[in-house]
Scaffold this active site. Structure first.
Site, PDB file in Angstrom:
ATOM      1  N   ASP A 170      28.460 -17.484 -38.615  1.00  0.00           N
ATOM      2  CA  ASP A 170      28.514 -16.256 -37.945  1.00  0.00           C
ATOM      3  C   ASP A 170      29.612 -16.284 -36.725  1.00  0.00           C
ATOM      4  O   ASP A 170      29.799 -15.389 -36.066  1.00  0.00           O
ATOM      5  CB  ASP A 170      27.151 -15.730 -37.631  1.00  0.00           C
ATOM      6  CG  ASP A 170      26.278 -15.517 -38.742  1.00  0.00           C
ATOM      7  OD1 ASP A 170      26.651 -15.213 -39.775  1.00  0.00           O
ATOM      8  OD2 ASP A 170      25.103 -15.879 -38.585  1.00  0.00           O
ATOM      9  N   CYS A 171      29.978 -17.327 -36.199  1.00  0.00           N
ATOM     10  CA  CYS A 171      30.634 -17.533 -35.088  1.00  0.00           C
ATOM     11  C   CYS A 171      31.615 -18.891 -35.209  1.00  0.00           C
ATOM     12  O   CYS A 171      31.119 -19.882 -36.129  1.00  0.00           O
ATOM     13  CB  CYS A 171      30.048 -17.482 -33.859  1.00  0.00           C
ATOM     14  SG  CYS A 171      28.844 -19.006 -33.570  1.00  0.00           S
ATOM     15  N   CYS A 221      24.944 -21.634 -24.263  1.00  0.00           N
ATOM     16  CA  CYS A 221      25.734 -21.403 -25.600  1.00  0.00           C
ATOM     17  C   CYS A 221      26.940 -20.963 -25.515  1.00  0.00           C
ATOM     18  O   CYS A 221      27.207 -19.876 -24.873  1.00  0.00           O
ATOM     19  CB  CYS A 221      24.625 -20.384 -26.362  1.00  0.00           C
ATOM     20  SG  CYS A 221      25.287 -19.949 -27.951  1.00  0.00           S
ATOM     21  N   CYS A 231      29.875 -22.287 -35.638  1.00  0.00           N
ATOM     22  CA  CYS A 231      29.446 -22.674 -36.897  1.00  0.00           C
ATOM     23  C   CYS A 231      30.293 -23.759 -37.461  1.00  0.00           C
ATOM     24  O   CYS A 231      30.121 -24.648 -38.198  1.00  0.00           O
ATOM     25  CB  CYS A 231      29.048 -21.498 -37.790  1.00  0.00           C
ATOM     26  SG  CYS A 231      27.764 -20.324 -36.933  1.00  0.00           S
ATOM     27  N   ASP A 278      23.651 -13.899 -24.056  1.00  0.00           N
ATOM     28  CA  ASP A 278      24.207 -14.548 -25.080  1.00  0.00           C
ATOM     29  C   ASP A 278      24.658 -13.742 -26.440  1.00  0.00           C
ATOM     30  O   ASP A 278      25.751 -13.645 -26.813  1.00  0.00           O
ATOM     31  CB  ASP A 278      23.507 -15.794 -25.606  1.00  0.00           C
ATOM     32  CG  ASP A 278      24.026 -16.308 -26.780  1.00  0.00           C
ATOM     33  OD1 ASP A 278      25.171 -17.133 -26.599  1.00  0.00           O
ATOM     34  OD2 ASP A 278      23.374 -16.551 -27.941  1.00  0.00           O
ATOM     35  N   ASP A 301      70.588 -12.043 -37.411  1.00  0.00           N
ATOM     36  CA  ASP A 301      71.755 -12.127 -38.337  1.00  0.00           C
ATOM     37  C   ASP A 301      72.077 -11.105 -38.680  1.00  0.00           C
ATOM     38  O   ASP A 301      71.334  -9.711 -38.524  1.00  0.00           O
ATOM     39  CB  ASP A 301      71.296 -12.891 -39.616  1.00  0.00           C
ATOM     40  CG  ASP A 301      72.319 -12.990 -40.592  1.00  0.00           C
ATOM     41  OD1 ASP A 301      73.378 -13.743 -40.264  1.00  0.00           O
ATOM     42  OD2 ASP A 301      72.314 -12.714 -41.677  1.00  0.00           O
TER      43      ASP A 301
END
Length: 746
Positions: free
Chosen positions: A9-10, A363, A13, A692, A407
């Protein structure tokens, strides 16, 4: 070995799984992609570990894992076999995170109900709810600690909840467990939303196709079963099941899912088609040119997955920062618990409570997620608009470039010569001069010859038959048409073969000053000039607007070419570009190195002959149209072949960088505020959990805003409109070091 991993989930992990797998004996390399939830594990020679041990290790950490089916084997479907329907994604209450929310929710509701009816039993009811609700997180925290991740959010939350029980705050401990579970569920839902872009790309290719046999019979087969050279039928409204070439029929195809171009493109026999494009009107028969695993959609998905897996420089820095951030805040929490009571005579329960709240603030999920979430959204937004970027490093760098080097041929110009002038010299009308030139060139395979014949046919001019054709290499073509011996050659050859009058030479010089290639039509028998034909590789329709958009963004634009100065000036002047001409490949490399003094340098080329310069620049951008070279060369590819997309790419990169900075401010700012309020006793445990979860939600939602990117901030005027403030003669040689020795012929 390749695995599918569920429950990430983030960004933190990813670190947990990588740390655990790195401790297994025999694991040589790990590549884990948060966006696609795919894990690649490389084992050292002779390693005894197998797939089962890897799956068990991941599952002990609280994630799901399964061996990914071999893609080649998966495509070996039997003819006529119906594809298995893909299972629908589970609803939130069917996921592991959902179940972890439902259980504490029921316990919390029951605890509050019992506490109202039997107040004396409230503490024990809430304690029971906490113990049951926190048990899965305690198990996961223990497994993570054994696997090398002792400072996980599960550890912090478990310690805070159990610590709150010890100091008699059972109701608040229960709220912490419930709020944490809800926050984890919201993270899971947001992460799944961010991954939807890859799934939507994969769903563009239909699951079945109508294959035609040698007798024209039709049979519905899985699209994965198609092989190169199979013939398929594509009806109006169908999606093309594979990359291929049209054998029969004509239609308009909507290629917006692949290139981002909203207007359907007309196609006929001989034209290529992309898998996933939509047939708008006609019935088509298509010969398959690529297998399912190698079609354009599959390659784009693969490149996007690889890009999302590569970590941006900012992400790597934040990961290093977060590894020290969490232990530092935990140490601060310990000091808050111990120093005031021991040294200042503070109240133990009060300071223990504040220290526990600080544990939750430690966290780093939101901080770790701040960059990869923005990068993944930026890459997905670019892919939707035909801007394919290979990784976070390239996406970050593009927004910081100070100079974009173009170019000329195939980049600023279309790379295809077009007839611009057919001028009679003498008594012949223009259409007859065009017919004779086309007749002379009708047997040639030279691009100029193709352009001349196509121009004649488009003008409705018949192309006469030519006999006894021959060529003087690099000088002229000769043939007999209607009994006359004619030739079409360069001005230099014509000056030797006939007498050019002053007026004819003046017209030739005027055309060449405009950057055009000129050929002279001669009657060889009478040594007489009959007419002139001129070609030029014209600038792309949006070239002027694209250069203006770059300059509006404060980025300097420069053209480098091996062509002669007159041709270079004729292209650069209307575009308002600085230029350097008559450059060898090594000259371009030297100039790119010199330009680095003005900032980072991006090189835009066609991905073939510009490969050395693309590699030498800080960022190489290929004009590709979906070709192999465009997808495999350089750091980014513009699938629509539009010069204006270079400015859009810069704008997308800058929007992504701004999003990253906003995310970092959200993550650190919110935690900083709650750190201060917790120390002052204004906020407690449940607000720390909200801080958090709230920071993570803000970061994710802010990153998802990039999916709505449409080139905001890039004002691109219509093609052909003069660049404001620049006269047509604004092109000029670039003020950069000139090569010491130039190739005289370009």
């Amino acid at each position: 070995m390749r695995f599918d991993v569920e429950g990430m989930d983030c960004g933190s992990c990813v670190g947990k799984i990588e740390t655990a797998l790195a401790r297994l004996p025999g694991v040589a390399d790990i590549r884990l992609n948060f966006a696609t939830q795919q894990l690649d594990v490389a084992l050292a020679p002779g390693a005894a570990i197998g797939a089962d041990e890897i799956v068990q290790t991941i599952e002990r950490l609280g994630f799901g894992a399964a061996v990914r089916p071999d893609e080649a084997a998966a495509s070996e479907a039997e003819d006529g076999a119906q594809p298995q329907p893909q299972p629908a994604p589970p609803r939130w209450w069917q996921t592991r995170r959902g179940r972890q929310v439902l259980a504490p929710s029921g316990l919390m509701g029951a605890a509050y109900a019992v506490s109202l009816l039997v107040p004396v039993a409230a503490f024990w009811i809430f304690m029971l709810a906490v113990l049951i609700g926190v048990l899965p997180f305690v198990r996961q925290a223990w497994a993570l600690a054994r696997a090398g991740s002792p400072f996980s959010i599960e550890t912090l939350m478990s310690a805070a909840a159990l610590g709150a029980l010890l100091i008699g705050e059972a109701a608040e401990a229960a709220a912490v467990v419930w709020l944490f579970s809800v926050g984890e569920l919201l993270e899971s839902v947001a992460a799944d939303r961010a991954r939807a872009g890859i799934r939507s790309l994969a769903s563009l290719v239909p699951s079945t196709a109508i294959r035609l046999d040698a007798q024209g019979g039709q049979r519905t087969v899985p699209a994965a079963a198609l092989r190169v050279d199979d013939r398929v039928l594509v009806r109006p409204g169908d999606r093309v099941p594979a990359d291929g070439v049209i054998l029969q029929g004509a239609s308009s195809l909507d290629e917006s899912p692949i290139t981002g171009e909203s207007i359907p493109r007309a196609k006929r026999a001989g034209d290529g088609v992309f898998a996933g494009s939509v047939n708008v009107e006609g019935v088509l028969q298509v010969r398959v040119s690529r297998a399912a695993a190698d079609n354009t959609i599959a390659r784009i998905i693969h490149l996007v997955e690889e890009a999302q897996a590569s970590k941006a420089p900012t992400a790597r820095f934040i990961e290093r920062f977060s590894r020290g951030y969490t232990p530092a805040v935990m140490a601060l929490a310990a000091l808050v618990m111990l120093v005031p009571p021991l040294a200042l005579g503070g109240d133990w329960p009060t300071w223990l409570y504040r220290g526990l709240a600080l544990l939750l603030i430690a966290c780093p999920c939101a901080l770790v997620l701040s960059t990869p979430a923005a990068i993944a959204s930026g890459l997905a937004a670019g892919t939707r608009h035909g801007l394919l970027v290979k990784g976070g490093h390239a996406l970050e760098t593009i927004g910081r470039v100070g100079v974009v080097v173009f170019d000329k041929t195939g980049t600023l110009t279309a790379g295809v010569p077009h007839v611009t002038d057919v001028l009679p010299v003498g008594d012949l009308p223009e259409h007859e001069v065009l017919a004779l030139c086309a007749g002379l060139e009708s047997g040639s395979s030279h691009p100029l010859a193709h352009a001349l014949v196509a121009h004649a046919r488009a003008a409705g001019v018949g192309v006469p038959a030519a006999a006894h054709a021959s060529a003087s290499a690099g000088r002229a073509v000769h043939a007999e048409i209607a009994g006359r011996r004619l030739a079409l050659g360069s001005p230099g050859w014509a000056a030797e073969a006939a007498v050019l009058t002053a007026g004819t030479q003046a017209r030739i010089d005027a055309l060449q000053r405009e950057g055009k290639t000129v050929s002279v039509l001669l009657d060889e028998e009478h040594r007489e000039v009959l007419g002139l034909a001129a070609w030029r590789d014209e600038p792309r329709p949006d070239a002027q607007a694209g250069v203006a958009a770059l300059q509006a963004l404060g980025v300097e634009a420069l053209m480098l070419t091996g062509d002669n100065p007159r041709t270079a000036q004729a292209i650069a002047d209307p575009l308002g570009l600085a230029y350097q001409a008559e450059l060898l490949p090594q000259d371009k490399l030297r100039l790119i190195d010199a330009l680095r003094g003005r900032g980072r340098v991006a090189m835009v080329g066609d991905g073939i002959n510009d490969a050395p310069a693309l590699a030498a620049a800080d960022v190489g951008i290929a004009m590709g149209g979906g070709t192999d070279v465009a997808l495999e060369t350089a750091d980014a590819a513009l699938l629509q072949d539009r010069v204006a997309d270079v400015a859009r790419l810069v704008a997308l990169s800058r929007a992504t960088l701004a999003n990253i900075h906003q995310n970092v401010v959200f993550a650190l700012g919110l935690k900083g505020v709650f750190l201060l309020t917790t120390l002052l006793g204004v906020t407690g445990l449940w607000m720390a959990v909200l801080a958090d979860a709230g920071a993570t939600a803000l970061v994710t939602l802010n990153a998802l805003r990039l999916l709505r990117f449409k080139g905001a901030g890039v004002s691109i005027p219509p093609a052909g409109r003069p660049v404001a403030g620049r006269p047509p003669s604004a092109g000029r040689p670039a003020p950069c070091p000139a090569p010491q020795k130039l190739h005289p012929g370009g």
